[in-house]
Scaffold this motif. Structure first.
Motif, short mmCIF file in Angstrom:
data_model
loop_
_atom_site.label_atom_id
_atom_site.label_comp_id
_atom_site.label_asym_id
_atom_site.label_seq_id
_atom_site.Cartn_x
_atom_site.Cartn_y
_atom_site.Cartn_z
N CYS A 38 0.87 -1.29 0.07
CA CYS A 38 0.08 -0.01 0.11
C CYS A 38 0.95 1.23 -0.12
O CYS A 38 0.58 2.16 -0.66
N GLN A 39 1.99 1.41 0.75
CA GLN A 39 2.85 2.52 0.86
C GLN A 39 3.49 2.61 -0.64
O GLN A 39 3.65 3.83 -1.12
N LYS A 40 3.86 1.61 -1.29
CA LYS A 40 4.54 1.59 -2.44
C LYS A 40 3.65 2.14 -3.47
O LYS A 40 3.84 3.11 -4.41
N GLN A 41 2.32 1.54 -3.58
CA GLN A 41 1.28 1.75 -4.66
C GLN A 41 0.81 3.22 -4.48
O GLN A 41 0.70 3.84 -5.54
N TYR A 42 0.63 3.63 -3.34
CA TYR A 42 -0.18 4.99 -3.00
C TYR A 42 0.73 6.12 -2.56
O TYR A 42 0.37 7.06 -2.39
N ARG A 43 2.13 5.73 -2.53
CA ARG A 43 3.18 6.68 -2.36
C ARG A 43 3.01 7.18 -0.98
O ARG A 43 2.83 8.54 -0.68
N LEU A 44 2.57 6.40 0.18
CA LEU A 44 2.22 6.99 1.32
C LEU A 44 3.49 6.77 2.34
O LEU A 44 4.16 5.94 2.79
N VAL A 45 4.06 7.84 2.18
CA VAL A 45 5.33 8.28 2.88
C VAL A 45 5.52 9.05 4.01
O VAL A 45 4.86 10.16 3.94
N SER A 46 5.79 8.88 5.37
CA SER A 46 5.84 9.72 6.35
C SER A 46 6.84 11.05 6.03
O SER A 46 7.84 10.83 5.19
N ASN A 47 6.59 12.03 6.84
CA ASN A 47 7.50 13.35 6.38
C ASN A 47 9.10 13.06 6.97
O ASN A 47 9.93 13.50 6.39
N GLU A 48 9.20 12.11 8.16
CA GLU A 48 10.42 11.64 8.61
C GLU A 48 11.07 10.79 7.37
O GLU A 48 12.27 11.15 7.19
N ARG A 49 10.41 9.82 6.73
CA ARG A 49 11.03 9.21 5.80
C ARG A 49 11.46 10.33 4.45
O ARG A 49 12.27 9.92 3.78
N ARG A 50 10.59 11.20 4.00
CA ARG A 50 10.82 12.14 3.15
C ARG A 50 11.96 12.86 3.34
O ARG A 50 13.11 12.91 2.37
N LEU A 51 12.17 13.47 4.74
CA LEU A 51 13.30 14.01 5.00
C LEU A 51 14.79 13.15 4.99
O LEU A 51 15.49 13.62 4.58
N GLN A 52 14.43 11.93 5.07
CA GLN A 52 15.64 11.09 5.43
C GLN A 52 16.15 10.82 3.80
O GLN A 52 17.34 11.08 3.33
N ALA A 53 15.10 10.80 3.01
CA ALA A 53 15.37 10.81 1.46
C ALA A 53 16.09 11.99 1.02
O ALA A 53 17.28 11.73 0.39
N VAL A 54 15.71 12.97 1.24
CA VAL A 54 16.46 14.43 1.07
C VAL A 54 17.77 14.31 1.62
O VAL A 54 18.60 14.69 0.88
N GLN A 55 17.93 13.98 2.67
CA GLN A 55 19.27 13.97 3.38
C GLN A 55 20.19 12.96 2.53
O GLN A 55 21.19 13.36 2.36
N GLN A 56 19.81 11.85 2.28
CA GLN A 56 20.75 10.76 1.47
C GLN A 56 20.93 11.59 0.27
O GLN A 56 22.05 11.41 -0.13
N LEU A 57 19.93 12.24 -0.48
CA LEU A 57 20.41 12.92 -1.77
C LEU A 57 21.31 13.99 -1.67
O LEU A 57 22.28 14.07 -2.28
N GLY A 58 21.31 14.65 -0.73
CA GLY A 58 22.26 15.89 -0.12
C GLY A 58 23.65 15.22 0.12
O GLY A 58 24.48 15.97 -0.16
N ARG A 59 23.81 14.01 0.56
CA ARG A 59 25.04 13.43 0.79
C ARG A 59 25.76 13.04 -0.32
O ARG A 59 26.86 12.52 -0.43
N MET A 60 24.96 12.85 -1.44
CA MET A 60 25.50 12.10 -2.82
C MET A 60 26.45 13.09 -3.62
O MET A 60 26.11 14.36 -3.69
N THR A 61 27.47 12.51 -4.21
CA THR A 61 28.34 13.47 -4.92
C THR A 61 28.18 13.05 -6.46
O THR A 61 28.44 12.10 -6.60
N LEU A 62 27.26 13.76 -7.12
CA LEU A 62 26.90 13.58 -8.47
C LEU A 62 27.51 14.65 -9.26
O LEU A 62 27.98 15.85 -9.11
N PRO A 63 27.97 14.43 -10.52
CA PRO A 63 28.61 15.22 -11.57
C PRO A 63 27.41 16.03 -12.03
O PRO A 63 26.44 15.86 -12.40
N VAL A 64 27.75 17.47 -11.78
CA VAL A 64 26.68 18.63 -12.02
C VAL A 64 27.50 19.48 -12.99
O VAL A 64 28.44 19.87 -12.73
N ASP A 65 26.76 19.96 -14.07
CA ASP A 65 27.62 20.93 -14.88
C ASP A 65 26.35 21.89 -15.48
O ASP A 65 25.25 21.87 -14.97
N ASP A 66 26.53 22.80 -16.43
CA ASP A 66 25.65 23.56 -17.00
C ASP A 66 24.76 22.57 -17.68
O ASP A 66 24.94 21.68 -17.94
#
Length: 83
Positions: A38-66
């Protein structure tokens, strides 16, 4: 997660058997399997899990350019596709 609400779901015998086998295979309960689906199908994610995902993305080092440079790198030109 606190579980405090109960819902009764009726499955056909075949579907119940398939889900029970899948839950056994994943070493989880049938209830956890259904809640996860149900969580996956209907994208039912808590704010805490969303924050964790954003923090994980922030720790990633990805090549970024123009934007144009990245577009040129990602989309081949017609000359690159033709023999």
């Amino acid at each position: 997660m606190e579980l405090s609400k109960k819902t009764t779901i009726l499955f056909s015998p075949q579907m119940h058997q398939q889900l029970a086998r899948l839950a056994d295979h994943k070493r989880t309960s049938l209830g956890d399997l259904v809640r996860d689906a149900c969580q996956k199908q209907y994208r039912l994610v808590s704010n805490e899990r969303r924050l964790q995902a954003v923090q994980q993305l922030g720790r990633m080092t990805l090549p970024v350019d123009d934007a144009q440079v990245m577009r040129d790198q990602a989309v081949p030109s017609a000359g690159d596709l033709l023999p």
